[in-house]
Write a protein that holds these residues in place. Structure first.
Motif, PDB file in Angstrom:
ATOM      1  N   GLY A 110     -14.673   3.962   5.189  1.00 51.42           N
ATOM      2  CA  GLY A 110     -13.552   4.842   4.919  1.00 51.42           C
ATOM      3  C   GLY A 110     -12.307   4.403   5.679  1.00 51.42           C
ATOM      4  O   GLY A 110     -11.205   4.415   5.150  1.00 51.42           O
ATOM      5  N   MET A 111     -12.503   3.997   6.907  1.00 50.47           N
ATOM      6  CA  MET A 111     -11.362   3.605   7.721  1.00 50.47           C
ATOM      7  C   MET A 111     -10.686   2.369   7.123  1.00 50.47           C
ATOM      8  O   MET A 111      -9.478   2.296   7.007  1.00 50.47           O
ATOM      9  N   GLN A 156     -10.775   1.469   4.085  1.00 51.23           N
ATOM     10  CA  GLN A 156     -10.154   1.888   2.847  1.00 51.23           C
ATOM     11  C   GLN A 156      -8.769   2.489   3.137  1.00 51.23           C
ATOM     12  O   GLN A 156      -7.790   2.159   2.502  1.00 51.23           O
ATOM     13  N   CYS A 157      -8.720   3.347   4.171  1.00 46.53           N
ATOM     14  CA  CYS A 157      -7.441   3.930   4.541  1.00 46.53           C
ATOM     15  C   CYS A 157      -6.448   2.856   4.894  1.00 46.53           C
ATOM     16  O   CYS A 157      -5.293   2.909   4.500  1.00 46.53           O
ATOM     17  N   VAL A 214      -4.994   1.285   1.889  1.00 50.06           N
ATOM     18  CA  VAL A 214      -4.114   2.200   1.163  1.00 50.06           C
ATOM     19  C   VAL A 214      -2.760   2.337   1.860  1.00 50.06           C
ATOM     20  O   VAL A 214      -1.726   2.414   1.228  1.00 50.06           O
ATOM     21  N   THR A 215      -2.782   2.337   3.188  1.00 45.30           N
ATOM     22  CA  THR A 215      -1.564   2.708   3.912  1.00 45.30           C
ATOM     23  C   THR A 215      -0.750   1.514   4.380  1.00 45.30           C
ATOM     24  O   THR A 215       0.306   1.711   4.959  1.00 45.30           O
ATOM     25  N   SER A 236       3.625  -0.445   0.929  1.00 47.52           N
ATOM     26  CA  SER A 236       4.879   0.267   0.703  1.00 47.52           C
ATOM     27  C   SER A 236       4.842   1.709   1.176  1.00 47.52           C
ATOM     28  O   SER A 236       5.884   2.330   1.363  1.00 47.52           O
ATOM     29  N   ILE A 237       3.655   2.252   1.344  1.00 54.85           N
ATOM     30  CA  ILE A 237       3.584   3.676   1.629  1.00 54.85           C
ATOM     31  C   ILE A 237       3.504   3.951   3.119  1.00 54.85           C
ATOM     32  O   ILE A 237       3.363   5.090   3.535  1.00 54.85           O
ATOM     33  N   ALA A 280       5.224   6.925   4.896  1.00 52.91           N
ATOM     34  CA  ALA A 280       4.786   8.303   4.707  1.00 52.91           C
ATOM     35  C   ALA A 280       3.716   8.712   5.712  1.00 52.91           C
ATOM     36  O   ALA A 280       3.387   9.874   5.831  1.00 52.91           O
ATOM     37  N   VAL A 281       3.161   7.737   6.384  1.00 53.46           N
ATOM     38  CA  VAL A 281       2.060   8.023   7.292  1.00 53.46           C
ATOM     39  C   VAL A 281       2.607   8.164   8.713  1.00 53.46           C
ATOM     40  O   VAL A 281       3.567   7.504   9.082  1.00 53.46           O
ATOM     41  N   GLY A 301     -13.948   9.621   6.626  1.00 52.30           N
ATOM     42  CA  GLY A 301     -12.961   8.651   6.171  1.00 52.30           C
ATOM     43  C   GLY A 301     -12.390   9.043   4.827  1.00 52.30           C
ATOM     44  O   GLY A 301     -11.196   8.959   4.591  1.00 52.30           O
ATOM     45  N   MET A 302     -13.264   9.507   3.956  1.00 55.41           N
ATOM     46  CA  MET A 302     -12.813   9.858   2.614  1.00 55.41           C
ATOM     47  C   MET A 302     -11.835  11.038   2.675  1.00 55.41           C
ATOM     48  O   MET A 302     -10.801  11.028   2.036  1.00 55.41           O
ATOM     49  N   GLN A 320     -10.057  11.882   5.137  1.00 58.14           N
ATOM     50  CA  GLN A 320      -8.857  11.401   5.788  1.00 58.14           C
ATOM     51  C   GLN A 320      -7.959  10.727   4.746  1.00 58.14           C
ATOM     52  O   GLN A 320      -6.776  10.985   4.661  1.00 58.14           O
ATOM     53  N   CYS A 321      -8.589   9.892   3.893  1.00 60.83           N
ATOM     54  CA  CYS A 321      -7.832   9.228   2.844  1.00 60.83           C
ATOM     55  C   CYS A 321      -7.180  10.257   1.952  1.00 60.83           C
ATOM     56  O   CYS A 321      -6.024  10.117   1.574  1.00 60.83           O
ATOM     57  N   VAL A 381      -4.090  11.638   3.448  1.00 61.88           N
ATOM     58  CA  VAL A 381      -3.006  10.662   3.506  1.00 61.88           C
ATOM     59  C   VAL A 381      -2.384  10.456   2.133  1.00 61.88           C
ATOM     60  O   VAL A 381      -1.184  10.311   2.004  1.00 61.88           O
ATOM     61  N   THR A 382      -3.232  10.474   1.090  1.00 58.23           N
ATOM     62  CA  THR A 382      -2.730  10.038  -0.206  1.00 58.23           C
ATOM     63  C   THR A 382      -2.305  11.183  -1.119  1.00 58.23           C
ATOM     64  O   THR A 382      -1.859  10.947  -2.217  1.00 58.23           O
ATOM     65  N   SER A 422       3.362  12.868  -1.141  1.00 61.92           N
ATOM     66  CA  SER A 422       4.448  12.080  -1.730  1.00 61.92           C
ATOM     67  C   SER A 422       4.037  10.645  -2.028  1.00 61.92           C
ATOM     68  O   SER A 422       4.686   9.967  -2.806  1.00 61.92           O
ATOM     69  N   ILE A 423       2.982  10.188  -1.410  1.00 62.86           N
ATOM     70  CA  ILE A 423       2.663   8.773  -1.560  1.00 62.86           C
ATOM     71  C   ILE A 423       1.658   8.530  -2.669  1.00 62.86           C
ATOM     72  O   ILE A 423       1.213   7.411  -2.872  1.00 62.86           O
ATOM     73  N   ALA A 455       1.694   5.497  -5.042  1.00 62.18           N
ATOM     74  CA  ALA A 455       1.349   4.152  -4.602  1.00 62.18           C
ATOM     75  C   ALA A 455      -0.144   3.860  -4.742  1.00 62.18           C
ATOM     76  O   ALA A 455      -0.579   2.732  -4.620  1.00 62.18           O
ATOM     77  N   VAL A 456      -0.912   4.873  -4.963  1.00 59.26           N
ATOM     78  CA  VAL A 456      -2.363   4.691  -5.011  1.00 59.26           C
ATOM     79  C   VAL A 456      -2.785   4.552  -6.470  1.00 59.26           C
ATOM     80  O   VAL A 456      -2.184   5.152  -7.352  1.00 59.26           O
TER      81      VAL A 456
END
Lengths: 419, 419
Positions: A3-4, A6-7, A10-11, A14-15, A18-19, B3-4, B6-7, B10-11, B14-15, B18-19
């Motif tokens: 999961g980490m 994956q994050c 994702v982050t 360009s995004i 936002a984080v 993790g999931m 958390q994702c 994050v997603t 507004s972002i 991007a996903v």
């Protein structure tokens, strides 16, 4: 973990804006540091950027932070073989933070210092029968040994980032030792007894000392120091008591309350010899150090574990029939218990550690024989039984290693402390 | 899992652009469906938006998808108590997908249908001694029973989303039964023997049948059907063989090769009775159904497990001293093994399932006595020993439940199949 990662993917692009900046920096520091720690060859900044998907600029900034925080160093460049400047590889720093591993056992105290690269820099052992000593006195002696180790680390330019103390017993919340039967400890509040000593003074609110079961820390040491590929295994430490650490998929399995691994009280002869624990026929009574020494006709049940193991190994190596029979019987009892564990947990590797490591040439064959006889799946998938990579006092090394591994996994905590 | 989530946080805002849209939809479907499944009271759309941090519009779109896919339904509105229209709560659909659970055991075949809400809708059992029957014939009979169950499900308007087959043995990759000693099976390729039957025809590339060990599936059934709060436990199924399922923190622990839980071959008397497995003194020889019946002086070792258990329970309830002694001895042997497991894994709950469930009033006391005697930590933290919530044939129910749980965890696969 997945999961980490994956994050992170994702982050990262360009995004990122936002984080929360803080959490992104944390993530990137950890990702880059773990890559450097796991690499076979020192990676370059460009290689890290390619491997993580981070931009070259981000990698450079992160690496600068890690170098400034003494977590990473630039390796010596390889010799020039052609035109152009060779890229400098990045390695874990050998002169930054270090872990202090401590152990109180029945017949010795130990302190060791391990740097970020996993190298044991100092290892001090004091022999003493600690059974007649009060917990307060034992911990005072340990604190003195810890101060010696700390001084040695400081002389090397290292900074101790934390300490882990191994005890042969059940550890509850807050470092309270519920029971260490072979030491005679019951409800010993280690942090309270160490009050006033630097070991017990929190740094930035983080208690520097973690108290843990010795078999757990020895298994963690084996996980990091052992041959690559062993991600799930049973680590059995044979001393006066016998403890097990269970590593499942690269993580220590602690149990519902952190008290897993009490293999010494596995009932190998349910109606057999009485045990200190109140049970009967426990493995410890057949394969613990005192039982092996008695069966071998040796005096000195009070011998230090590694001295006892060395003496038994010498006699067995010389073909002494009584010692060979004692080790065969102990190995059979150990094999009965290990076979039960393998049937239950379906593990493919068993590591004999602590005082068992030097006796492995004689213990492994009967252990393997019992596994072959009793483990249903042995026909399809053989179980490897091998000695531990770390010998006696592996718990202190494992404890120190666990401190530095925590820094590699979560570097931000350390960096926040660095001026 | 962390993790999931958390994702997701994050997603989600507004972002989101991007996903990858696909993965975001997947995530949101799973998040919302799991919230509905876990809720004590049917949540409203507004409640789901507040609980997940998703926008109201997103929740509405996701809920519409789930309703269209027959995964979620609107609950009957509560009676009007005042002005305004009461919000309709959302519940798992009882008329959408269902799981088919199958079991081949020594003395019965079973098939059961469980809907998405976890309700057992059909449960068919055929008694037969399957030991003299070839694997191909046994599976042909099972396929016929499965067809009956499927027809019953279709009559209810349910759609079978997959099946899980429980066998009392070691299952390898691809549904190959390596060894089922009490059935006399060795290297039985279940999918090959079922070729041509709907059970073996992949739907959208997904094989509809998963073959698993019966003790594993029984433990999964207990995880979902048992009292809330039991997230880590040992589930012991007593039939002619004895198997264990180990649930750690809400997940089945399968071991390095999926062969964990062979507690039936735990050596309770290492030099004792020979066992079918080639070992000696295995638990099965002291606490398996045949051993208990023989000790109770009862003929009919070939009785079905639940008939045998009922007969033993009747005799014990009437105070028959031979039966009481037989159950006490079996409970002691079981307690020796369970104490070894608890010492090793530090579990706080032990569940007696399968044929042991109706015998729990007589088996629990000796099991608890051995735990108290042999488990080091019992003094600080008592271990709960209780009968399973699901009785005999719990493996078939657990198998069917595992199918519908997979849909709740990953609804996208099911939705992709819905026209």
């Amino acid at each position: 973990m997945a999961g980490m990662w994956q994050c992170q993917v994702v982050t990262s692009a360009s995004i990122a804006g936002a984080v929360r900046q803080g959490s992104l920096r944390e993530l990137n520091l950890a990702v880059v540091l773990r890559r450097i720690a796991a690499a076979d060859h020192p990676p370059s900044r460009a290689g890290l950027a390619a491997g993580t998907g981070l931009t070259r600029a981000t990698v450079s900034a992160v690496v600068d932070d890690l170098i400034a925080g003494r977590l990473v160093a630039e390796a010596e460049p390889p010799p020039r073989t052609g035109a152009g400047r060779p890229a400098r590889g990045l390695v874990l720093a050998a002169d930054g933070p270090a872990g202090l591993g401590l152990e109180v056992n029945v017949d010795y105290l130990a302190a060791c210092v391990v740097d970020l690269t996993g190298t044991v820099r100092h290892h001090l052992v004091r022999r003493a029968d600690l059974r007649p000593v009060s917990p307060a006195d034992a911990l005072a002696r340990l604190a003195a040994l810890a101060a010696e180790a700390r001084a040695a680390a400081v002389r090397d330019g290292l900074t101790l980032a934390g300490a882990a103390l191994a005890v042969p017993g059940l550890v509850g919340d807050g470092g309270l030792v519920r029971l260490a039967p072979n030491l005679g400890w019951r409800d010993v509040d280690v942090p309270a007894l160490l009050a006033g000593h630097p070991l017990a003074e929190p740094v930035d609110g983080v208690p520097p000392l973690v108290v843990d079961n010795e078999a757990n820390l020895a298994a963690l040491g084996e996980l990091h120091a052992g041959p690559p590929g062993s991600r799930s295994f049973l680590h059995v430490s044979g001393e006066i008591g016998i403890g097990a650490g269970i590593v499942l998929d690269g993580a220590l399995y602690r149990g519902a309350r952190g008290w897993s691994g009490e293999i010494g009280h596995f009932p190998v002869q349910p109606q057999g010899r009485p045990c200190r624990c109140g049970g009967q026929g426990c493995l410890e009574q057949y394969a613990g150090q005192e039982a092996i020494l008695a069966a071998a006709g040796l005096p000195g049940a009070e011998l230090p574990a590694d001295t006892a193991a060395t003496r038994l190994a010498d006699l067995a190596g010389a073909g002494d029939p009584t010692t060979l029979a004692a080790l065969a019987d102990a190995g059979t009892a150990l094999g009965v218990a290990v076979a039960g564990v393998v049937n239950l947990l379906d593990l493919d590797t068993v590591v004999l550690g602590g005082g068992y490591a030097p006796l492995a040439p004689w213990l492994c064959p009967p252990v393997v024989a019992e596994i072959s006889r009793r483990v249903l799946t042995a026909a399809w998938s053989p179980v490897t039984v091998r000695p531990a990579a770390l010998g006696a006092q592996s718990a202190a090394v494992g404890g120190a290693t666990s401190v530095v591994r925590r820094i590699v996994d979560h570097p931000v905590g350390w960096l926040a402390r660095t001026p």
